[in-house]
Design an enzyme around this catalytic site. Structure first.
Site, PDB file in Angstrom:
ATOM      1  N   GLN A   1      85.276  88.045  25.966  1.00  0.00           N
ATOM      2  CA  GLN A   1      85.920  89.623  26.075  1.00  0.00           C
ATOM      3  C   GLN A   1      85.829  89.943  24.583  1.00  0.00           C
ATOM      4  O   GLN A   1      85.479  91.151  24.609  1.00  0.00           O
ATOM      5  CB  GLN A   1      87.125  89.711  27.024  1.00  0.00           C
ATOM      6  CG  GLN A   1      86.950  89.921  28.110  1.00  0.00           C
ATOM      7  CD  GLN A   1      88.420  89.805  28.731  1.00  0.00           C
ATOM      8  OE1 GLN A   1      89.279  88.940  28.926  1.00  0.00           O
ATOM      9  NE2 GLN A   1      88.756  90.940  29.985  1.00  0.00           N
ATOM     10  N   GLU A   2      86.708  89.921  23.690  1.00  0.00           N
ATOM     11  CA  GLU A   2      87.267  89.903  22.363  1.00  0.00           C
ATOM     12  C   GLU A   2      85.598  90.406  21.579  1.00  0.00           C
ATOM     13  O   GLU A   2      85.311  91.490  21.099  1.00  0.00           O
ATOM     14  CB  GLU A   2      87.926  88.935  22.227  1.00  0.00           C
ATOM     15  CG  GLU A   2      88.748  89.702  20.472  1.00  0.00           C
ATOM     16  CD  GLU A   2      88.960  89.207  19.765  1.00  0.00           C
ATOM     17  OE1 GLU A   2      89.543  88.877  18.085  1.00  0.00           O
ATOM     18  OE2 GLU A   2      89.802  87.229  19.991  1.00  0.00           O
ATOM     19  N   GLY A   3      84.590  89.782  21.679  1.00  0.00           N
ATOM     20  CA  GLY A   3      83.630  90.105  21.335  1.00  0.00           C
ATOM     21  C   GLY A   3      81.939  90.673  21.882  1.00  0.00           C
ATOM     22  O   GLY A   3      81.785  91.656  21.129  1.00  0.00           O
TER      23      GLY A   3
END
Length: 613
Positions: free
Chosen positions: A221-223
């Site tokens: 998700q962060e990516g």
């Protein structure tokens, strides 16, 4: 030549006559010419009013989109107008491993076009500085005392509350998203921390904060959020046709049977930090897998999502590959390298009965350190002494086994699945270590060229440490370059090169990598992508209002057009009436005797020609 007499209702004493000699040329034309002239006059009138309508209604569309984007970037650094009631706000708290940061974003009312995303920007205070605040330590430090988390995060929320207008608090969404530090905690401790936030924050703050607004996000998700933020700032989600913009054919996920669409090419993201390395890029085409196991792995690495506010529209549907590799960051890689160097040297010394590296007089030669530099490795109470030889090529060769590449196709670091990249039609941005390695010392950040970078790295590695120190003391390197950077620049240059070209399989001829610290002079955080994605449905309200206003505007536009056409029609009718009247007069004149004349004079009977002689 005969004369035509025209009588008008003027005072009784006013009479006059008109001769065809002095009349306009049109009295001598035939019927076909008159009809043609009439049609041309009507066409010119309609064309004129059409141009007026189009220019008044659609003139703004002809503006240069590049200029608009440039203007948007200029206004983006201005202080946010907190007195403007149409400005909306959003808050994201990034709870990282070493600390937590709060970002306040703002955006104007949506323009009502369902094809456009919200124009989200970072809020700026009266001094034009971004509204950002950071505190330490990381939130994971409260794993054993979750009841203290609300007090820990309170300074950040109070800071945001001071900047967001109070009247906007209840409609301002707040997102608390936790990353690496929280991921390593047991699920029970994660849950306890989040529950404390969800319970206490609504008591003290009026922000829009629901259960789904506080969570621990995955590395994937962060990516994805980082990828969204970068491409949003680059303008790659604006689906407008421009001649100089690169495009790509895309098979929309879930619609593989449909025809491919053409839209702007998005940019891939490479980010090498101290601990991990991450790659994220769009996969425009449907992918195939070498095995069912590979397909199962790929499901955890591919993210399919819709950035648009309408789930039925596919123009903002993206398929993005995201992979994070722990231990492949610059500092972690050096640590792994030193661990193996220490272990292998101790083992060789034991087998061969040597003392290599155990004393300063007999150091272990390290090709990944600058020439003649001295360094030490300490483990388990033992010290290994190193001396740099500055051999860039040998350093690269030494680092290749650390890539953990396999012979399986479509794989990268650690044998992890990687979808094919169309190298001829792609673009990547390299951040963090990709930028530091190319810019801090070598001063060649920006457009990456493998041949130039390799030569510069070779020259640096082969330069004596005493000369490098002298250059450093003279301020010839970047302002934030320190001695640690100088010492490990040779290693990190070789590591970055190997990860990029061997690990991710980019050819050495690849020309579309840009190493950067900022995009358009802004440091883009993954939090921007997070709020873009999580507020994607907010434009629906503005779109409905815009549709309602557009309906009324349409009828006003129809009335405007109708009035102009009515005027044109009346003008045409008057013109035709005049022409027909003149035609009728001409026919009457032709039926009259050629030698006769019609006289109209005051108080005199009409004269007659003399009789025959």
């Amino acid at each position: 030549m005969g004369r035509i007499g025209i009588s008008c209702l003027f005072p009784a004493s006013w009479h006059f006559s008109i001769s065809p000699v002095g009349c306009p040329r049109i009295l001598n034309t035939n019927l076909r010419q008159i009809v043609v002239i009439s049609i041309l006059a009507a066409a010119v009138s309609l064309l004129y009013f059409s141009v007026v309508i189009i220019r008044s209604k659609y003139g703004w569309l002809s503006k240069d989109k590049k200029f608009q984007r440039y203007l948007a970037r200029v206004t983006d650094v201005e202080a946010t107008d907190t007195n403007n009631p149409s400005v909306n706000y959003g808050i994201v708290v990034d709870c990282g491993s070493s600390g937590s940061r709060i970002f306040v974003y703002c955006w104007p009312r949506h323009n009502g076009n369902p094809h456009d995303l919200l124009d989200i920007r970072q809020m700026r205070d009266k001094n034009r500085k971004p509204v950002v605040m950071k505190i330490k330590p990381g939130i994971s430090e409260f794993a054993t005392s979750p009841e203290k988390v609300s007090d820990y995060i309170s300074p950040l929320l109070s800071f945001a509350a001071e900047h967001v207008p109070r009247a906007k608090h209840k409609e301002t969404p707040l997102y608390i998203l936790c990353t690496a530090g929280m991921r390593v905690l047991p699920e029970s401790q994660q849950k306890a921390i989040l529950e404390d936030l969800l319970t206490d924050i609504p008591v003290h703050y009026d922000f829009l904060f629901s259960d789904s607004h506080a969570e621990v996000i995955s590395g994937k998700q962060e990516g994805v959020y980082a990828w969204i933020g970068i491409n949003f700032v680059l303008g790659r989600f604006e689906h407008i046709e421009e001649d100089d913009e690169a495009v790509v054919e895309v098979n929309i996920p879930g619609s593989e049977s449909s025809e491919a669409i053409v839209r702007k090419r998005t940019a891939g993201v490479l980010d090498m930090g101290g601990v991990s390395t991450q790659i994220a890029y769009e996969v425009p085409q449907t992918v195939s897998f070498a095995s069912s196991q590979q397909e199962e792995v790929a499901k955890n690495l591919l993210a399919e999502f819709n950035l648009g506010c309408d789930v039925h529209q596919t123009e903002h549907v993206y398929r993005v590959y995201v992979a994070t590799f722990l231990g492949f960051g610059g500092n972690a890689a050096r640590q792994r390298y030193e661990d193996r160097l220490f272990a292998s040297t101790v083992q060789k010394n034991r087998l061969l009965g040597k003392q290599t590296g155990l004393t300063p007089d007999a150091p272990l030669l390290d090709p990944c350190l600058p020439l003649d530099i001295k360094d030490e490795i300490q483990q388990n109470g033992q010290t290994l002494y190193l001396q740099g030889t500055g051999d860039f090529d040998l350093c690269r060769e030494t680092l290749q086994p650390f890539m953990n590449k396999t012979n399986e196709t479509q794989t990268s670091l650690n044998g992890v699945y990687q979808p094919p990249i169309h190298f001829q039609n792609s673009e990547f941005y390299g951040f963090s270590e990709f930028y530091y390695c190319t810019e801090d010392v070598l001063r060649m950040g920006g457009d990456y060229n493998a041949a130039r970078f390799t030569q510069a790295a070779k020259d640096y590695c082969a330069t004596k440490w005493s000369i490098l120190r002298e250059r450093f003391d003279r301020g010839l390197y970047a302002s934030h370059a320190d001695l640690h950077r100088l010492k490990y620049q040779c290693f990190k240059s070789a590591w970055m090169f190997e990860v990029f070209h061997k690990g991710f399989s980019f050819p050495v001829t690849y020309k579309n990598l840009k190493t950067a610290l900022q995009v358009y002079d802004k440091e883009v955080q993954w939090t921007l992508g997070a709020i873009l994605y999580r507020t994607r449905f907010l434009p629906l309200r503005d779109i409905r209002q815009e549709v309602f206003r557009a309906g009324h505007a349409h009828w006003r536009g129809v009335s405007f057009v109708y009035n102009h056409y009515l005027f044109s029609g009346c003008f045409l009718v008057v013109l035709l009436s005049i022409l027909l009247y003149l035609l009728r007069l001409r026919r009457i004149h032709r039926r009259a005797p050629r030698t006769g004349s019609l006289w109209m004079e005051e108080g005199l009977p009409s004269q007659k020609g003399p009789g025959p002689l």
